[in-house]
Scaffold this motif. Structure first.
Motif, short mmCIF file in Angstrom:
data_model
loop_
_atom_site.label_atom_id
_atom_site.label_comp_id
_atom_site.label_asym_id
_atom_site.label_seq_id
_atom_site.Cartn_x
_atom_site.Cartn_y
_atom_site.Cartn_z
N GLU A 205 13.45 4.96 5.16
CA GLU A 205 12.64 6.16 5.31
C GLU A 205 11.38 6.10 4.46
O GLU A 205 10.32 6.57 4.87
N SER A 206 11.46 5.50 3.28
CA SER A 206 10.32 5.50 2.36
C SER A 206 9.70 4.12 2.13
O SER A 206 8.71 3.99 1.42
N SER B 266 5.99 13.53 -0.70
CA SER B 266 6.67 12.28 -1.04
C SER B 266 5.77 11.08 -0.75
O SER B 266 4.66 11.23 -0.25
N PHE B 267 6.29 9.92 -1.07
CA PHE B 267 5.55 8.66 -0.93
C PHE B 267 6.22 7.76 0.10
O PHE B 267 7.42 7.85 0.33
N ILE C 179 0.87 -1.16 0.00
CA ILE C 179 0.00 0.00 0.00
C ILE C 179 0.91 1.22 0.00
O ILE C 179 1.95 1.24 0.67
N THR C 180 0.54 2.22 -0.78
CA THR C 180 1.36 3.43 -0.88
C THR C 180 0.61 4.62 -0.29
O THR C 180 -0.55 4.84 -0.59
N VAL D 249 0.69 14.97 0.47
CA VAL D 249 0.40 15.95 -0.58
C VAL D 249 0.70 17.38 -0.15
O VAL D 249 0.47 18.31 -0.92
N CYS D 250 1.20 17.56 1.07
CA CYS D 250 1.44 18.91 1.59
C CYS D 250 2.92 19.30 1.50
O CYS D 250 3.79 18.44 1.41
#
Length: 127
Positions: A91-92, A78-79, A42-43, A47-48
């Motif tokens: 981190e991602s 970022s995602f 799940i990603t 959006v801020c």
């Protein structure tokens, strides 16, 4: 003078009403490879234009399979991908380290909750 104070209060109220908060910044961007225990993911997307502290946030399904995020931030614009399978967190990229898939092939509901347990977003899907 009173009208100036009133006008300033209205402007401040309008500005505060339009400032995004963490709950409006983080969205479920996608769910992929449903039912595949090694690839399911799940990603989430921020959006801020500022980092969001997701410490204690959770992702869960209707059967109460729950992943709780440890200390960390979702960086601005970022995602972050949460993998159901095994791996090492970065981190991602986060890993649930489950041996089986979480999301049902025939449909399920994804709940994204903040650290207080409030539903930030709910994503329902069916086969």
């Amino acid at each position: 003078m009173k009208w100036l104070v009133a006008a300033l209060l209205i402007v401040i109220a309008l500005l505060l009403a339009t400032v995004p908060n963490a709950q409006t910044c983080v969205v479920i961007d996608g769910l992929a490879y449903v039912g595949n225990e090694t690839r399911e993911q799940i990603t989430l997307k921020n959006v801020c234009p500022f980092d969001v502290d997701i410490t204690g946030w959770t992702v869960e399904d209707t059967a109460n399979h729950t992943y709780r995020f440890g200390d960390g931030f979702l960086m601005k614009e970022s995602f972050m991908t949460l993998h159901s399978g095994k791996g090492s967190d970065t981190e991602s990229e986060r890993y649930w380290n489950r041996a089986a898939a979480v999301w049902n092939d025939d449909g399920d509901v994804v709940f994204l909750r903040d650290s207080a347990g409030n539903v930030v977003q709910m994503l329902s899907y069916s086969a």
